[in-house]
Design a protein around this motif. Structure first.
Motif, PDB file in Angstrom:
ATOM      1  N   VAL A 165     -12.805   2.913  13.399  1.00 15.37           N
ATOM      2  CA  VAL A 165     -12.812   1.452  13.259  1.00 15.37           C
ATOM      3  C   VAL A 165     -11.400   1.039  12.874  1.00 15.37           C
ATOM      4  O   VAL A 165     -10.773   1.662  12.004  1.00 15.37           O
ATOM      5  N   VAL A 166     -10.873   0.022  13.547  1.00 16.49           N
ATOM      6  CA  VAL A 166      -9.610  -0.587  13.124  1.00 16.49           C
ATOM      7  C   VAL A 166      -9.923  -1.979  12.591  1.00 16.49           C
ATOM      8  O   VAL A 166     -10.767  -2.687  13.137  1.00 16.49           O
ATOM      9  N   CYS A 167      -9.260  -2.340  11.523  1.00 15.11           N
ATOM     10  CA  CYS A 167      -9.520  -3.635  10.888  1.00 15.11           C
ATOM     11  C   CYS A 167      -8.190  -4.197  10.402  1.00 15.11           C
ATOM     12  O   CYS A 167      -7.692  -3.839   9.336  1.00 15.11           O
ATOM     13  N   SER A 168      -7.600  -5.060  11.221  1.00 15.15           N
ATOM     14  CA  SER A 168      -6.267  -5.593  10.954  1.00 15.15           C
ATOM     15  C   SER A 168      -6.339  -6.902  10.185  1.00 15.15           C
ATOM     16  O   SER A 168      -6.835  -7.909  10.711  1.00 15.15           O
ATOM     17  N   LEU A 169      -5.858  -6.894   8.953  1.00 19.65           N
ATOM     18  CA  LEU A 169      -5.651  -8.125   8.183  1.00 19.65           C
ATOM     19  C   LEU A 169      -6.888  -9.020   8.199  1.00 19.65           C
ATOM     20  O   LEU A 169      -6.795 -10.226   8.395  1.00 19.65           O
ATOM     21  N   ALA A 170      -8.046  -8.414   7.978  1.00 19.63           N
ATOM     22  CA  ALA A 170      -9.294  -9.173   7.993  1.00 19.63           C
ATOM     23  C   ALA A 170     -10.073  -9.047   6.685  1.00 19.63           C
ATOM     24  O   ALA A 170     -10.625 -10.032   6.195  1.00 19.63           O
ATOM     25  N   LEU A 171     -10.130  -7.858   6.115  1.00 18.86           N
ATOM     26  CA  LEU A 171     -10.931  -7.662   4.910  1.00 18.86           C
ATOM     27  C   LEU A 171     -10.462  -8.520   3.743  1.00 18.86           C
ATOM     28  O   LEU A 171     -11.256  -8.910   2.886  1.00 18.86           O
ATOM     29  N   HIS A 172      -9.165  -8.840   3.699  1.00 14.42           N
ATOM     30  CA  HIS A 172      -8.676  -9.596   2.544  1.00 14.42           C
ATOM     31  C   HIS A 172      -9.100 -11.064   2.558  1.00 14.42           C
ATOM     32  O   HIS A 172      -8.755 -11.804   1.624  1.00 14.42           O
ATOM     33  N   ILE A 208      -9.216   2.563   9.877  1.00 14.71           N
ATOM     34  CA  ILE A 208      -7.777   2.314   9.781  1.00 14.71           C
ATOM     35  C   ILE A 208      -7.608   0.825   9.543  1.00 14.71           C
ATOM     36  O   ILE A 208      -8.031   0.007  10.365  1.00 14.71           O
ATOM     37  N   LEU A 209      -7.038   0.449   8.415  1.00 12.77           N
ATOM     38  CA  LEU A 209      -7.026  -0.965   8.042  1.00 12.77           C
ATOM     39  C   LEU A 209      -5.697  -1.372   7.441  1.00 12.77           C
ATOM     40  O   LEU A 209      -4.939  -0.559   6.916  1.00 12.77           O
ATOM     41  N   SER A 210      -5.459  -2.685   7.517  1.00  9.25           N
ATOM     42  CA  SER A 210      -4.296  -3.286   6.874  1.00  9.25           C
ATOM     43  C   SER A 210      -4.746  -4.508   6.091  1.00  9.25           C
ATOM     44  O   SER A 210      -5.684  -5.209   6.491  1.00  9.25           O
ATOM     45  N   VAL A 211      -4.083  -4.726   4.963  1.00 12.97           N
ATOM     46  CA  VAL A 211      -4.333  -5.899   4.123  1.00 12.97           C
ATOM     47  C   VAL A 211      -2.998  -6.386   3.582  1.00 12.97           C
ATOM     48  O   VAL A 211      -1.990  -5.679   3.644  1.00 12.97           O
ATOM     49  N   ASP A 212      -2.995  -7.596   3.060  1.00  9.42           N
ATOM     50  CA  ASP A 212      -1.795  -8.069   2.387  1.00  9.42           C
ATOM     51  C   ASP A 212      -1.429  -7.104   1.256  1.00  9.42           C
ATOM     52  O   ASP A 212      -2.304  -6.674   0.489  1.00  9.42           O
ATOM     53  N   HIS A 213      -0.163  -6.755   1.161  1.00 15.18           N
ATOM     54  CA  HIS A 213       0.283  -5.876   0.078  1.00 15.18           C
ATOM     55  C   HIS A 213       0.049  -6.587  -1.253  1.00 15.18           C
ATOM     56  O   HIS A 213       0.444  -7.738  -1.434  1.00 15.18           O
ATOM     57  N   PRO A 214      -0.615  -5.933  -2.213  1.00 16.11           N
ATOM     58  CA  PRO A 214      -0.918  -6.614  -3.477  1.00 16.11           C
ATOM     59  C   PRO A 214       0.306  -7.042  -4.272  1.00 16.11           C
ATOM     60  O   PRO A 214       0.223  -7.962  -5.101  1.00 16.11           O
TER      61      PRO A 214
END
Length: 232
Positions: free
Chosen positions: A106-113, A136-142
């Motif tokens: 599963v890829v999840c680009s800038l969505a979970l946040h 494999i995911l990306s989120v805003d860097h905390p």
């Protein structure tokens, strides 16, 4: 994230996303690099937007299924990808209509946040992966939230409205900041093992005119945080 959030500016966002620094030359290349060889792999693009990542994965031989909560984004994705891929209007915060173990990745680009509570979505993403499959995911860097708002409490999960301009159209993205330790706990509680955490460089072929003066001469900047999680 409500459906109307992106429906109102989907076309402008999609056009900007294709060529800008943050998405076109940083986030998407990083996601593809982390995915590696995807030939013949069954991949779910969760929060697929206008289909740019799905297209790149398909061109590398993956069998792609995608969904997004925005009707307009799915319309744009169908224009980009044609009628062959299974593309659906679904909300990341709801149960998925896919069988357990249906996907290799599963890829999840800038969505979970966009979610205040992502524990149930993470469990669903785990459910639809085969054992050993990857999220494999990306989120805003905390750290971005703290750098922009020094007075903010880094350790508090909090709503952070971000105003952006896409192709001259203004929009507010309602992102939830959460500290790194909270992310890690949520991942492990959902049944994932963390295989990689990455703060990658931007792509080597990034046009110089896209680079702000403060990062010229450097290969990295604090923007997004990337994870490879393995379903156990």
């Amino acid at each position: 994230m409500t459906t109307s959030d992106y429906d109102d500016f989907a076309a402008a966002y999609a056009a900007d996303n294709e060529v800008n620094l943050s998405n076109g030359h940083y986030e998407r290349p990083a996601m593809l690099n982390l995915a590696g060889d995807v030939a013949s792999r069954r991949i779910l693009d969760a929060g697929c937007g206008s289909g740019l990542l799905s297209l790149a994965l398909r061109e590398r031989g993956a069998r792609v299924t995608g969904f997004d909560s925005s009707v307009e984004m799915i319309r744009l994705a169908r224009e980009r990808l044609g009628e062959d891929p299974d593309l659906r209007v679904l909300d990341l915060a709801e149960e998925f209509p896919f069988e357990g173990g249906a996907f290799d990745d599963v890829v999840c680009s800038l969505a979970l946040h966009y979610l205040e509570d992502w524990s149930a979505p993470l469990r669903e993403l785990h459910r639809v992966l085969r054992p050993g499959g990857r999220l494999i995911l990306s989120v805003d860097h905390p750290m971005v939230h703290k750098l922009v708002h020094p007075e903010a409490d880094y350790f508090e999960t909090s709503l952070w409205p971000l105003e952006h301009e896409f192709q001259g159209q203004k929009a507010v993205l309602k992102i939830w900041h959460r500290p790194l330790h909270a992310m890690v706990k949520d991942f492990t509680r959902a049944g994932f093992r963390i295989a990689d955490i990455d703060e990658p460089p931007y792509a080597e072929d990034t046009p110089a005119e896209l680079l702000p003066p403060e990062i010229r001469g450097r290969s990295r900047f604090i923007g997004f945080l990337f994870f490879v999680l393995v379903a156990e």
